[in-house]
Write a protein that holds these residues in place. Structure first.
Motif, PDB file in Angstrom:
ATOM      1  N   SER A  36      45.099  29.471  36.315  1.00  0.00           N
ATOM      2  CA  SER A  36      45.825  30.733  36.111  1.00  0.00           C
ATOM      3  C   SER A  36      44.916  31.942  36.267  1.00  0.00           C
ATOM      4  O   SER A  36      45.324  32.965  36.821  1.00  0.00           O
ATOM      5  CB  SER A  36      46.461  30.761  34.717  1.00  0.00           C
ATOM      6  N   ALA A  37      43.686  31.844  35.789  1.00  0.00           N
ATOM      7  CA  ALA A  37      42.739  32.958  35.921  1.00  0.00           C
ATOM      8  C   ALA A  37      42.413  33.222  37.385  1.00  0.00           C
ATOM      9  O   ALA A  37      42.354  34.378  37.824  1.00  0.00           O
ATOM     10  CB  ALA A  37      41.466  32.662  35.131  1.00  0.00           C
ATOM     11  N   TYR A  40      45.399  34.849  38.934  1.00  0.00           N
ATOM     12  CA  TYR A  40      45.482  36.249  38.518  1.00  0.00           C
ATOM     13  C   TYR A  40      44.590  37.125  39.390  1.00  0.00           C
ATOM     14  O   TYR A  40      45.018  38.167  39.880  1.00  0.00           O
ATOM     15  CB  TYR A  40      45.077  36.375  37.046  1.00  0.00           C
ATOM     16  N   SER A  43      46.012  37.423  42.878  1.00  0.00           N
ATOM     17  CA  SER A  43      47.153  38.346  42.907  1.00  0.00           C
ATOM     18  C   SER A  43      46.709  39.791  42.772  1.00  0.00           C
ATOM     19  O   SER A  43      47.216  40.678  43.450  1.00  0.00           O
ATOM     20  CB  SER A  43      48.137  38.015  41.785  1.00  0.00           C
ATOM     21  N   TYR A  44      45.768  40.026  41.878  1.00  0.00           N
ATOM     22  CA  TYR A  44      45.300  41.386  41.614  1.00  0.00           C
ATOM     23  C   TYR A  44      44.589  41.977  42.824  1.00  0.00           C
ATOM     24  O   TYR A  44      44.772  43.135  43.152  1.00  0.00           O
ATOM     25  CB  TYR A  44      44.372  41.381  40.399  1.00  0.00           C
ATOM     26  N   ILE A  65      38.619  36.459  32.328  1.00  0.00           N
ATOM     27  CA  ILE A  65      40.079  36.329  32.212  1.00  0.00           C
ATOM     28  C   ILE A  65      40.425  34.996  31.558  1.00  0.00           C
ATOM     29  O   ILE A  65      41.293  34.932  30.671  1.00  0.00           O
ATOM     30  CB  ILE A  65      40.749  36.479  33.587  1.00  0.00           C
ATOM     31  N   MET A  69      42.439  34.365  28.110  1.00  0.00           N
ATOM     32  CA  MET A  69      43.603  33.474  28.035  1.00  0.00           C
ATOM     33  C   MET A  69      43.401  32.407  26.969  1.00  0.00           C
ATOM     34  O   MET A  69      44.337  32.039  26.258  1.00  0.00           O
ATOM     35  CB  MET A  69      43.860  32.808  29.388  1.00  0.00           C
TER      36      MET A  69
END
Length: 98
Positions: A36-37, A40, A43-44, A65, A69
């Motif tokens: 997920s990190a 992220y 995506s960022y 990140i 989390m």
């Protein structure tokens, strides 16, 4: 270190966890957090996984990140601001501005 070189062992060390004390469920949770990190940051920034590897400073962003989390695993969070160093690091690589 490149983002693609981050392993669960790397994350465990960064989080100061004793891998011998983790059960299978906790290891699976760390795998989800790491995935997920990375997602992220992708995506960022708008970078692909291959492009992330060009910038070693993004490795620490992924780890920070992931740590956040891991530390804040609840629905209610009392913080509404992103870490300034993190924001600056991934912000300078933001490739997908509209």
């Amino acid at each position: 270190m490149k983002v693609s070189e981050i392993t669960i062992d790397t994350l465990e060390t960064f989080l100061k966890l004793n891998k011998d004390e983790l059960d299978e469920e906790e290891t699976t949770e760390l795998e989800m957090i790491l995935s997920s990190a990375i997602a992220y940051v992708k995506s960022y920034t708008g970078y692909t996984e291959t492009e992330l590897d060009k910038y070693e400073e993004l490795t620490i962003a992924v780890l920070v990140i992931a740590q956040d989390m891991y530390d804040d695993r609840s629905m209610l969070v009392d913080k509404d601001k992103i870490n300034l160093v993190l924001k600056t690091t991934i912000g300078m690589h933001q490739n997908n501005l509209l």
